[in-house]
Design a protein around this motif. Structure first.
Motif, PDB file in Angstrom:
ATOM      1  N   GLU A  75       0.818  -1.219   0.000  1.00  0.00           N
ATOM      2  CA  GLU A  75       0.000   0.000   0.000  1.00  0.00           C
ATOM      3  C   GLU A  75       0.852   1.269   0.000  1.00  0.00           C
ATOM      4  O   GLU A  75       0.514   2.263  -0.650  1.00  0.00           O
ATOM      5  N   THR A 353      -0.688   3.199  -3.157  1.00  0.00           N
ATOM      6  CA  THR A 353      -1.083   2.453  -4.351  1.00  0.00           C
ATOM      7  C   THR A 353      -2.577   2.140  -4.364  1.00  0.00           C
ATOM      8  O   THR A 353      -3.115   1.728  -5.390  1.00  0.00           O
ATOM      9  N   ARG A 354      -3.250   2.324  -3.199  1.00  0.00           N
ATOM     10  CA  ARG A 354      -4.696   2.101  -3.116  1.00  0.00           C
ATOM     11  C   ARG A 354      -5.236   2.840  -1.894  1.00  0.00           C
ATOM     12  O   ARG A 354      -4.455   3.210  -1.004  1.00  0.00           O
ATOM     13  N   LYS A 365      -5.768   6.638  -2.433  1.00  0.00           N
ATOM     14  CA  LYS A 365      -4.816   6.212  -3.460  1.00  0.00           C
ATOM     15  C   LYS A 365      -4.182   7.434  -4.128  1.00  0.00           C
ATOM     16  O   LYS A 365      -4.852   8.423  -4.423  1.00  0.00           O
TER      17      LYS A 365
END
Length: 474
Positions: A75, A353-354, A365
Motif C-alpha cells: 500500500e 497504491t490504493r 490512493k
C-alpha cells in the motif's frame, strides 16, 4: 492531485492550508524535519501537510513507520511523479509507473550489481583501491586547508562508475569533473526549501527564472554524458564478455527483442544508469563529507577511532571489511554519523497504491507519503541521548557493536535503497582508511558552529568549510 472534498475530509488532520499554496510559507510547518515534534504533539504521529495544492501524509515514530513500510509494504510502495526530470524521460527507468516494469527493472538491476561484486570481496577490493587513490590525492594538499567536496565525491563516484561504465576516471578528467557539481547541485536543490517549492508548483516555477532552471539544464548535460557512453558501449559490445552494467542491459535488450518480450527500451537504460550514477555518487559522498565535519568537531572521538584502527589494522595495510567486526567503535561512529544527519524529505515521497485504512485514518490512493526517518533517528524512546552525537548508541555494555531497529538511513520495505550493501561498504572503508592516514581539523568561524548547523549549511546551502587533513606518521 484532484481529491474530492469527501476524500480531503478523510485525510489525517494537520495545519490548515492556505488556498493553492498550502502550508508552503507558513511558520513551523515545512520542512517537517524541523517542525515534526510540534506537529506530532498537536495532531498525532500521522498528520497531513499541504505542499502547495498537494496533500502529503507524514508518518512519525518507529512503530508507525515500521507498520507502514513493512506491515503495509504494498500500500505504501508507490512513488509519485517527481517533477525535476530531464525533459523527455518521463516514465523511463525507475521513474515509471508500470508496476510490472518497475519490479522487473529493480530485480534485474540488483541481480546485475551483485554479479559485478556488490557486497562481495572483489567490490571491497575495488573500494580499497579507490580509497588509496583518495589518500594520495589528499596528501598532495600537504595539510593546507582545502574544500574536499570535489575530490571526495569523485572517489565515491568512481566506485559506481567502475560497475556501471566498466572503469574509473582520473580525478583530473575534465569530462568527469564536469559531472560532479551537477550531481551535488541537483541533490542539494532537492533538499532545499526552493526544491520543495518547485516540487509543489512545477508548472508555475517553469515559467520563472531561478536555480531550478540551471539544475534542469545541468541534468540534461548529465543525460547526454550517459547517453554517449551507452552509444560507445553499443559499438564495442561483445555479448559473450559483458564488461559492466551497461553491457548486461544491452544484452538483455537484444534477448528480449529476439523473444518478442520487449519490456525495456534504450531510454530505460540511459535513465536507469543516470539514476545509479546520481544515487551512487551523491548520498554516500555527502555522508562521508559529513563524517569529516564530525571528526573535526569531536577530536576525542576521532582519536579513539584512530587508536582502534592502529590496534586492529596497524599501519602497513589498509582496513578491510573483515576488520569491521573487530572495530566496534569505528563501526558505531559510522552508524552514528548517518543517524545524526537531519535532512528534508519532502521531495522524496512515496505514494499510496490504493485507498488504505491506516492507524484510524483513510489515506486515498495516489496521496504522497513521507516516512520521516529523522523522527526515528531522534526519538527519545529509542536513543539515550538523541540530540547528542554519541557513538555509544550503537554499543552495548561490553563495548560491542549492536544494531538498532530504529536505524533506517536506507529506508525499508519495497522502496528501500538498492545500493545499501555498497553504500555501507564504501562508508566504512573510505572512513577508516582516511582516519588511518589523516587527522582532520577545522579553522575559522566553522569551529564555533554546531555540527547540525554545519550540516544544514552543507545540505541546504551547498556550503562546506575549508578543512585540514594532517598526515599521520605511519
Amino acid at each position: 492531485m484532484g481529491l474530492t472534498p469527501r476524500k480531503q475530509k478523510e485525510l489525517p488532520p494537520g495545519p490548515a492550508p492556505w488556498p493553492f499554496l498550502g502550508n508552503l510559507f507558513q511558520k513551523d510547518v515545512l520542512p517537517v524535519c524541523n517542525s515534526y515534534l510540534k506537529l506530532v504533539k498537536k495532531y498525532g504521529p500521522v498528520f497531513t501537510v499541504w505542499v502547495g495544492p498537494k496533500p502529503t501524509v507524514v508518518l512519525c515514530g518507529y512503530e508507525v513507520v515500521k507498520d507502514a513500510l513493512l506491515g503495509h509494504a504494498e500500500e505504501f510502495g508507490g512513488r509519485p511523479d517527481i517533477p525535476l526530470k530531464i525533459p523527455g524521460t518521463s516514465g523511463q527507468g525507475f521513474g515509471n509507473s508500470d508496476e510490472k516494469k518497475w519490479r522487473e527493472l529493480r530485480r534485474f538491476t540488483l541481480s546485475t550489481l551483485r554479479d559485478f561484486g556488490m557486497g562481495k570481496r572483489r567490490m571491497s577490493d575495488r573500494v580499497q583501491e579507490e580509497a588509496l587513490c583518495l589518500v594520495e590525492e589528499i596528501a598532495a594538499r600537504q595539510g593546507q586547508p582545502f574544500d574536499p567536496r570535489s575530490i571526495i565525491t569523485s572517489a565515491v563516484s568512481n566506485v559506481i562508475c567502475s560497475v556501471v561504465f566498466g572503469s574509473r576516471f582520473d580525478y583530473k578528467d575534465k569530462v568527469f569533473l564536469e559531472q560532479i557539481p551537477r550531481v551535488t547541485d541537483r541533490i542539494s536543490f532537492l533538499r532545499s526549501f526552493l526544491g520543495v517549492v518547485y516540487f509543489a508548483l512545477p508548472k508555475i516555477m517553469n515559467y520563472l527564472p531561478g536555480r531550478h532552471k540551471k539544475v534542469i539544464a545541468e541534468g540534461q548535460k548529465m543525460y547526454t554524458f550517459i547517453r554517449e557512453r551507452v552509444k560507445s558501449h553499443m559499438e564495442s559490445l561483445d555479448p559473450q564478455n559483458p564488461r559492466d552494467f551497461i553491457d548486461c542491459f544491452l544484452i538483455k535488450l537484444e534477448k528480449d527483442q529476439s523473444h518478442n518480450e520487449v519490456i525495456f527500451s534504450h531510454e530505460d537504460l540511459v535513465v536507469t544508469v543516470l539514476g545509479l550514477f546520481v544515487a551512487g555518487t551523491g548520498t554516500t559522498s555527502q555522508a562521508l563529507l559529513y563524517s569529516l565535519l564530525a571528526m573535526a568537531k569531536f577530536p576525542h572521538i576521532q582519536a579513539k577511532v584512530q587508536q582502534e584502527i592502529a590496534e586492529v589494522v596497524g599501519t602497513h595495510r589498509p582496513p578491510s571489511m573483515e576488520d569491521r567486526m573487530k572495530m566496534p567503535f569505528t563501526n558505531a561512529v559510522v552508524h552514528e554519523i548517518q543517524r545524526y544527519e537531519k535532512s528534508s524529505t519532502e521531495t522524496f515521497p512515496r505514494a499510496m497504491t490504493r485507498d488504505t485504512e491506516f492507524r484510524g485514518h483513510t489515506i486515498p490512493k495516489g496521496t504522497s507519503v513521507i516516512p520521516l526517518f529523522t523522527s526515528l533517528h531522534f526519538d527519545p524512546l529509542r536513543w539515550e541521548t538523541p540530540e547528542e552525537f554519541n557513538p555509544g548508541h550503537f554499543l552495548d555494555e561490553k563495548g560491542e557493536f549492536t544494531k538498532k531497529d530504529a536505524f533506517m538511513p536506507f529506508s525499508a520495505g519495497k522502496r528501500s535503497c538498492p545500493g545499501e550493501a555498497l553504500a555501507k561498504m564504501e562508508l566504512f572503508l573510505f572512513f577508516s582508511t582516511l582516519l588511518q592516514n589523516f587527522t582532520f581539523q577545522m579553522n575559522g568561524a566553522a569551529e564555533e558552529k554546531e555540527l547540525l548547523s554545519l550540516n544544514v549549511d552543507f545540505l541546504n546551502k551547498n556550503t562546506y568549510p575549508p578543512i585540514q587533513a594532517i598526515k599521520r606518521p605511519l
